[in-house]
Design an enzyme around this catalytic site. Structure first.
Site, PDB file in Angstrom:
ATOM      1  N   GLU A  57      28.337  -5.631  -7.107  1.00 19.31           N
ATOM      2  CA  GLU A  57      29.566  -5.187  -7.782  1.00 19.31           C
ATOM      3  C   GLU A  57      29.323  -5.121  -9.283  1.00 19.31           C
ATOM      4  OE1 GLU A  57      33.083  -7.451  -6.809  1.00 19.31           O
ATOM      5  OE2 GLU A  57      34.327  -6.333  -8.218  1.00 19.31           O
ATOM      6  N   ASN A 110      36.816  -5.951  -6.409  1.00 19.95           N
ATOM      7  CA  ASN A 110      38.008  -5.680  -7.213  1.00 19.95           C
ATOM      8  C   ASN A 110      37.766  -4.560  -8.224  1.00 19.95           C
ATOM      9  OD1 ASN A 110      39.216  -7.794  -5.845  1.00 19.95           O
ATOM     10  ND2 ASN A 110      38.766  -9.298  -7.423  1.00 19.95           N
ATOM     11  N   GLU A 134      40.410  -5.107  -0.603  1.00 22.39           N
ATOM     12  CA  GLU A 134      41.411  -6.191  -0.636  1.00 22.39           C
ATOM     13  C   GLU A 134      42.775  -5.721  -1.144  1.00 22.39           C
ATOM     14  OE1 GLU A 134      39.737  -9.583  -2.723  1.00 22.39           O
ATOM     15  OE2 GLU A 134      38.377  -9.988  -1.074  1.00 22.39           O
ATOM     16  N   TYR A 180      35.332 -16.654   1.869  1.00 20.08           N
ATOM     17  CA  TYR A 180      34.541 -17.497   0.972  1.00 20.08           C
ATOM     18  C   TYR A 180      34.752 -18.944   1.377  1.00 20.08           C
ATOM     19  CZ  TYR A 180      33.628 -13.335  -1.742  1.00 20.08           C
ATOM     20  OH  TYR A 180      33.197 -12.095  -2.124  1.00 20.08           O
ATOM     21  N   GLU A 230      32.386  -9.176   2.889  1.00 21.49           N
ATOM     22  CA  GLU A 230      32.219 -10.179   1.831  1.00 21.49           C
ATOM     23  C   GLU A 230      32.222 -11.540   2.504  1.00 21.49           C
ATOM     24  OE1 GLU A 230      34.599 -10.130  -1.767  1.00 21.49           O
ATOM     25  OE2 GLU A 230      34.774  -7.946  -1.667  1.00 21.49           O
ATOM     26  N   GLN A 272      27.355 -12.159  -3.458  1.00 25.87           N
ATOM     27  CA  GLN A 272      26.875 -10.798  -3.696  1.00 25.87           C
ATOM     28  C   GLN A 272      25.347 -10.840  -3.653  1.00 25.87           C
ATOM     29  OE1 GLN A 272      29.001  -8.924  -6.984  1.00 25.87           O
ATOM     30  NE2 GLN A 272      30.957  -9.464  -6.116  1.00 25.87           N
TER      31      GLN A 272
HETATM   32  O1  AHR Z   1      33.009 -11.030  -4.687  1.00 25.85           O
HETATM   33  C1  AHR Z   1      33.886 -11.352  -5.722  1.00 25.85           C
HETATM   34  C2  AHR Z   1      35.285 -10.806  -5.497  1.00 25.85           C
HETATM   35  O2  AHR Z   1      35.867 -11.484  -4.427  1.00 25.85           O
HETATM   36  C3  AHR Z   1      35.377  -9.347  -5.101  1.00 25.85           C
HETATM   37  O3  AHR Z   1      35.405  -8.498  -6.192  1.00 25.85           O
HETATM   38  C4  AHR Z   1      36.674  -9.293  -4.372  1.00 25.85           C
HETATM   39  O4  AHR Z   1      36.709  -8.290  -3.407  1.00 25.85           O
HETATM   40  C5  AHR Z   1      36.845 -10.681  -3.801  1.00 25.85           C
HETATM   41  O5  AHR Z   1      38.102 -11.199  -4.090  1.00 25.85           O
END
Ligand code: AHR
Length: 506
Positions: free
Chosen positions: A27, A72, A173, A244, A294, A352
């Site tokens: 990103e 994002n 998202e 996450y 993600e 990432q």
């Molecule tokens: O990976 C970091 C951020 O986490 C990404 O930009 C977003 O999609 C998510 O909230």
């Protein structure tokens, strides 16, 4: 020491493993692109400014697909800013990360980078500030052979051949309050439908992923998926999941941390249930596939990312999570769980790749090194080829508040029929005791030889790899494996991640 058993049978497959399960994510965020993959002037930089050391580590990681350019970031991105002569590209305010985007890397350079590291690109379209019209134009620029304004513009930019980008994310998202131009499920479902229609008109070969909820614990989880799919079920191919893994201050035990493997298994299964309920209402035999685009551990470098900072810096240090031995164990366990859902989970992207919650770290002008989580991912990407077999597990376990009794043993088995090779991935999540593990590989050959055996274990679960000690946590050889026909016997260290690959000789 405790005993555990793992049995698979050639006749009980889950599904062929889609190699896109070993994807990553780049990103325009912090130092992922700038001083991550791209740093003109770095001693290892190539003629386009891409860091050679990062390319080498990316190849070693073995990633198969890469999501780009956000995240994002995508919800405020104008793709036109990142094509054409670099000196003419605008500097923009990136509202997602309160940074300045210089646009020195864009669609074409990133496509070149993908070719250099031999990874399939997965691009996204902006469904935040923009919509279907921009998406169809962007796709035309990328994938149309020529003879139209936008495809000829690409050719004038030096790319005679179409990029042929197959996999596209329809926004990012879109349920998140932090998202630029967040949408309600009906607003997003409608835009996803119309965008998908136009994109498939431009290039019918594209595969499209609609945004699921941005997390399993979003209050609207389930309702979001249901409403969105009510609009776009027929025209999309995948539904996305994001997760996450965290360690809340209220419960810092490793046992609870590792139980997130089961939480995410439930997330996958619940999402399948919602997608299939939409199919059932329509009497449709279509089965949507999932894109877990993600996923990673992310809880230490959590603060500040979305918060306004002064000065609109270029490539600030954001989300630079330093991973531990414990994190690597959870990543290993997650990989086994994801492989075991290979029938519906076809794509996954560790988020990432570099610096930003990434398996690779760099210093500007300095070295690049592997974080702890690099290793289980690289091992799985290297050895998991073929068909995932259904694992039958017998193991002592521990009590978990959310999930009840959880076995200490997490495992997946992938068999490559053509090569006669079988890879077994094993997490021992017992923190104190060795595991005496018996494996039976039924119907996969009566005589086997060892091809590879590695373990990852560190006496200190908080240990990490750093610039000065880049190999503090790394795999070592796993010895003492006894092979007897279809049976394998081994002792595995407490809190260890292990990979055992054997090949049938008869
Ligand atoms: O990976 C970091 C951020 O986490 C990404 O930009 C977003 O999609 C998510 O909230």
């Amino acid at each position: 020491m405790f005993a555990a058993q793992l049995t698979v049978d050639r006749d009980f497959p889950i599904a062929p493993l889609d190699r896109r399960l070993f994807g990553v994510f780049v990103e325009h965020l912090g130092r992922c692109v700038y001083t991550g993959i791209y740093e003109p002037g770095h001693p290892t930089a190539d003629e386009q400014g891409f860091r050679g050391d990062v390319m080498a580590l990316t190849k070693e990681l073995g990633a198969t697909i890469v999501r780009y350019p956000g995240g994002n970031f995508i919800s405020g991105y104008n793709w036109e800013d990142g094509v054409g002569p670099k000196e003419l590209r605008p500097r923009r305010l990136d509202l997602a990360w309160y940074s300045t985007e210089t646009n020195q890397v864009g669609t074409n350079e990133f496509f070149d980078w993908c070719r250099k590291v031999d990874i399939e690109p997965m691009y996204g379209v902006n469904l935040g500030t923009r919509g279907p019209d921009e998406a169809r134009h962007y796709l035309e620029y990328c994938n149309h052979p020529g003879g139209t304004a936008l495809s000829d513009l690409r050719r004038r930019h030096g790319y005679e051949q179409p990029h042929g980008i197959r996999f596209w994310c329809l926004g990012n998202e879109m349920d998140g309050p932090w998202q630029i131009c967040r949408k309600t499920p009906d607003e997003y479902g409608r835009i996803a439908l119309e965008t998908a229609k136009l994109m498939k008109m431009v290039d019918p070969s594209v595969e499209l992923a609609a945004c699921g909820s941005s997390a399993y614990d979003m209050p609207t989880y389930g309702i979001w998926e249901d409403r969105v799919l009510e609009h776009c079920f027929e025209v999309v191919d995948y539904l996305s999941l994001h997760s996450y893994f965290v360690k809340p201050p209220t419960d810092t035990s490793s046992e609870s941390f590792f139980a997130q493997i089961e939480t995410n298994a439930r997330y996958i299964e619940d999402t399948i249930a919602v997608a299939d309920a939409v199919a059932a209402r329509r009497h449709s035999s279509k089965r949507l596939m999932l894109s877990f685009d993600e996923w990673n551990v992310w809880y230490r470098a959590r603060h500040g990312g979305h918060m306004k900072r002064e000065g609109w810096p270029e490539a600030p240090r954001l989300l630079e999570e330093i991973y531990t031995a414990e994190d690597a164990l959870l990543i290993g366990g997650m990989l086994t769980m994801m492989m075991n859902h290979a029938d519906r989970l076809k794509v996954a992207c560790m988020a990432q790749l570099v610096n930003v919650i990434g398996p690779i770290m760099t210093e500007p002008g300095g070295p690049a090194w592997r974080q702890t989580i690099f290793h289980p991912f690289a091992q799985a990407a290297k050895w998991a080829r073929g068909t995932v077999l259904r694992p039958v597990i017998k193991s002592a376990g521990y009590a978990n508040e959310k999930h009840g009794e959880l076995p200490y043993l997490c495992a997946s088995v992938v068999h490559d029929e053509a090569a006669g090779m079988t890879a077994v991935f094993i997490l021992n999540r017992h923190l104190q005791e060795e595991m005496n593990l018996s494996i039976t590989l039924r119907g996969l050959g009566t005589e086997r030889k060892l091809v590879a055996a590695e373990q990852m274990h560190h006496g200190d679960l908080e240990a990490a790899n750093t610039r000065d000690a880049p190999n503090e946590v790394a795999p070592t050889a796993l010895g003492g494996i006894v092979i007897d026909g279809e049976h394998l016997q081994m002792r595995l260290l407490p809190a260890s991640w292990n990979v055992v690959v054997t090949k049938a000789v008869r």
